[in-house]
Design a protein around this motif. Structure first.
Motif, short mmCIF file in Angstrom:
data_model
loop_
_atom_site.label_atom_id
_atom_site.label_comp_id
_atom_site.label_asym_id
_atom_site.label_seq_id
_atom_site.Cartn_x
_atom_site.Cartn_y
_atom_site.Cartn_z
N ALA A 113 46.39 18.27 19.46
CA ALA A 113 46.39 19.09 20.70
C ALA A 113 47.97 18.93 22.03
N PRO A 114 48.25 20.01 22.00
CA PRO A 114 49.14 19.47 23.18
C PRO A 114 48.73 19.72 24.94
N PHE A 115 48.37 19.79 25.68
CA PHE A 115 47.99 19.80 26.87
C PHE A 115 48.66 20.45 28.23
N CYS A 116 48.37 21.17 28.72
CA CYS A 116 49.50 22.08 29.70
C CYS A 116 48.56 21.37 31.27
N VAL A 117 49.52 20.55 31.70
CA VAL A 117 48.72 19.81 32.71
C VAL A 117 49.49 20.90 34.16
N VAL A 118 49.07 21.95 35.15
CA VAL A 118 48.95 22.96 35.29
C VAL A 118 48.95 22.52 37.30
N GLY A 119 49.48 22.03 38.07
CA GLY A 119 49.64 22.11 39.27
C GLY A 119 49.72 22.92 40.39
N ASN A 120 49.85 22.84 41.66
CA ASN A 120 49.50 23.63 42.18
C ASN A 120 50.78 24.16 43.28
#
Length: 713
Positions: free
Chosen positions: A345-352
């Motif tokens: 699965a792809p992982f979405c790295v969410v930063g601020n």
């Protein structure tokens, strides 16, 4: 400041001595430094007398002999260089005639150095002029990393401030300068030369100064470097620079890590004064200058202190409580990261970062086709937009972190956090998973089988590390690794509220991922490099950066409309992620819980208490001492990461304030200050030992229900 021997404490009185400023800039500006800096300038030697003699034969013999000596030296020390030096010049050649010395451009016949009003070449004059008092010369740059002599906050640094403030106080009666500094004659601090211009300038510097603390040289033209061999006594130069601290690069830099190594090898002594001369500007030289400045500023960050590590250690000792289920079987309170494998699965790295605002629609539209890792304060913009992240990642040990979640609905969101996160945060989540964040002393407890590398300095780095290690593909959203011109530092509506679109004074241009102007600083640069490192290490299929921030090497710059995500079994992917954590101590750690006190080997304190048991009389002695001490404490870190990380930062800051105070004394004799520093240091190491033992007694890792064993003193 007063010291109470009964309480074994220092107190900074609310009313300071009127003659002692609470905090003052060590150098308010380069102009003040030039006004107050006291350095005796020395003359040049016989070689320059020959060059100015107008005797072409004598000059020719002198420079030819210098070339022969250098070729013999390089053939023994750097044999690969001889091949390059033996090639026929392509761009530049040396000129010697009745006008003097000069360098000619082979292609168009132009000369590098102009003629004076008498028709004589100015190569020798230029070298003499540029080598005069580099620390105050208008064409040299003097960097100071904005360091100051000041008291540390006892509230923020209750332990480190004791020794730091005591030394500041002890230095005051010795007459330290309130502005400027004093350096010994014939001594130069860390020096950077970008372009040699034929090398005669370097030879003039070498002759004027007996000792150069460290020297970084880059010359992009092999022809100009070859010409420098007619002038520079490289044999003597390498002897004048402290302990192999001369880095010489010709034509190319090869790796940016070489620049980082230059500063890391002298992490403390090169962290303050740095001289730089850039003779001419080319794209290559400007790139190298950028690398050097970035490495110099990055070197000043990330030392840590015992106070910070203590806080994380106390948190970890609480979070990693365990109990004995059956004899010999110990179970942790929270599952611990213990194994790694690819998840389909792809992982979405969410930063601020500010670019998150425009990417929220993409994340929401594809929330069922990727595992969403919310990094720190990115959770509020996500929830406000109706996006429920699959995991909340945290790495901070600060006491107030739990306040960032006030008013948020955290139901059904698992927390994945470093073991050093404040326990108050863990109590807010229904499900908690722990991991060891490499680079912290708490990460060494029990010798975990698996540590998360590259998981700092920002929480987005931890998310990126998990994604690079585990995901089939990685998508970065809002991981900007820099300041976007015209935008605040964070996404709108986050924990930080409204922010002004301003750039910090220590920022520098960074390569953008798209078309916006981006700036970085030491911390953002370190963050970007760590992300690049984990991508190289774990090599996911693809890594896509959708943000408008800094370019991240190893990623593809793309827009959300450039690709379509496939359907995945997201529930299975989340389940697979959770299965990488275990509550069984034997599966998570190399050391048995019964040997938990093994990490408390307090012999460490006896091993470092003699660091100051050397004789230091002059500032030259001090720079040698600083480098030796720096190398020793960082070697301790290699031997025992736990002890090195826990203690190194506080020791390094103490040595650094010693350097600042010493340079502010208006003479070269600093023996009295150093002796005071030794007394304070030995006393404070003993105090550190007491504090550490008290921590172990208050937070026994296996819990009181397992063992009543006390720490052996």
């Amino acid at each position: 400041m007063r010291y109470d021997s009964e309480l074994d404490e220092y107190f900074i009185d609310s009313k300071q001595d009127e003659n002692i400023p609470d905090s003052y800039a060590f150098l308010e500006s380069l102009q003040k430094a030039q006004q107050h800096l006291k350095v005796e300038n020395q003359g040049l030697g016989h070689f320059f007398n020959t060059l100015e003699s107008n005797n072409e034969q004598a000059i020719g013999e002198a420079i030819n002999q210098r070339m022969i000596d250098n070729l013999n030296f390089f053939s023994q020390q750097f044999p690969d260089m001889i091949k390059s030096l033996s090639k026929t010049p392509k761009d530049y050649n040396l000129v010697l005639n009745d006008k003097g010395l000069n360098i000619v451009n082979i292609h168009d016949g132009s000369l590098l150095y102009p003629e004076d009003e008498n028709g004589q070449y100015t190569m020798v004059q230029s070298a003499k002029y540029l080598s005069e008092s580099p620390l105050t010369h208008p064409l040299w740059k003097l960097y100071t990393n904005d360091l100051r002599i000041s008291y540390l906050s006892k509230k923020d640094f209750p332990i480190t401030s004791r020794m730091h403030n005591a030394l500041c106080y002890a230095a005051i009666p010795l007459g330290i300068l309130k502005e400027g500094m004093h350096l010994p004659s014939r001594f130069l601090p860390t020096t950077t030369l970008l372009g040699l211009g034929g090398g005669l300038i370097l030879e003039a510097i070498r002759e004027r100064f007996d000792k150069i603390h460290s020297l970084f040289i880059f010359e992009e033209s092999i022809d100009l470097f070859r010409i420098s061999c007619y002038f520079v006594d490289y044999i003597a130069l390498f002897q004048q620079v402290n302990n192999n601290a001369c880095y010489l690069f010709v034509e190319s830099l090869l790796k940016q890590s070489f620049v980082q190594s230059f500063f890391e090898q002298r992490r403390i002594s090169s962290n303050y004064l740095r001289l730089e001369l850039m003779l001419y500007q080319t794209p290559t030289l400007q790139s190298v200058q950028s690398y050097v400045n970035e490495a110099y500023m990055t070197n000043a960050r990330g030392w840590g202190t015992f106070d910070d590590e203590r806080r994380g250690l106390e948190n970890a000792l609480q979070n990693m409580q365990c109990k004995e289920k059956k004899e010999g079987v110990f179970l942790l309170k929270y599952p611990f990261f213990s194994s790694a494998r690819r998840i389909a699965a792809p992982f979405c790295v969410v930063g601020n970062g500010p670019s998150l605002d425009s990417l929220l629609p993409f994340i929401k539209a594809n929330s069922d086709r990727m595992v969403i890792l919310s990094s720190g304060t990115a959770i509020k913009p996500l929830l406000n937009y109706g996006i429920k992240p699959d995991f909340q990642i945290e790495i901070e040990r600060v006491d107030y972190l739990h306040t960032a979640f006030e008013g948020l609905n955290l139901s059904g969101i698992p927390l994945v956090c470093a073991n050093l996160v404040n326990p108050k945060v863990l109590e807010l989540f229904d499900e908690v998973f722990l991991f060891s964040r490499d680079g912290s002393s708490a990460a060494e407890l029990h010798s975990p089988k698996l540590k998360l590398f590259g998981a700092s300095p920002f929480v987005g780095n931890a998310s990126a590390a998990f994604a690079a290690m585990l995901a089939s593909d990685v998508i970065f959203c809002g991981v900007d690794c820099g300041y976007i011109l015209g935008y605040g530092k964070h996404a709108k509506g986050s924990f930080y509220g409204e922010e002004e679109a301003t750039l910090p004074k220590d920022s520098f241009p960074a390569k953008p991922n798209k078309d916006k102007q981006v700036f970085s600083d030491a911390l953002f640069s370190n963050s970007r490099e760590n992300i690049e490192g984990v991508l190289r290490m774990f090599q996911p299929n693809t890594a896509i950066n959708l943000g408008d921030g800094a370019f991240i090497q190893g990623t593809i710059s793309a827009d959300s409309s450039d690709f379509v995500l496939k359907k995945i079994d997201k529930k299975h992917a989340i389940k697979e992620f959770k299965r990488l954590f275990t509550i069984d101590c034997k599966q998570a750690f190399l050391e048995s819980v019964k040997n938990i006190y093994q990490f408390s080997n307090i012999d460490y304190f006896d091993n470092i208490i003699d660091l100051f048991d050397v004789k230091v009389e002059t500032k030259e002695d001090l720079f040698n001492f600083i480098d030796q001490t720096s190398n020793r404490i960082w070697n301790i870190k290699k031997e025992s990461a736990y002890w090195g990380i826990l203690m190194n930062g506080s020791i390094a800051f103490y040595v650094q304030i010693l350097m600042l105070c010493a340079l502010a004394i208006p003479s070269n004799n600093i023996e009295k200050l150093f002796n005071e520093a030794r007394i304070i240091y030995r006393r404070e190491v003993k105090y550190l030992k007491k504090v550490y033992l008290k921590i172990l007694e208050e937070y026994p890792l296996q819990g009181k229900n397992v063992s009543d064993k006390k720490v052996e003193r």
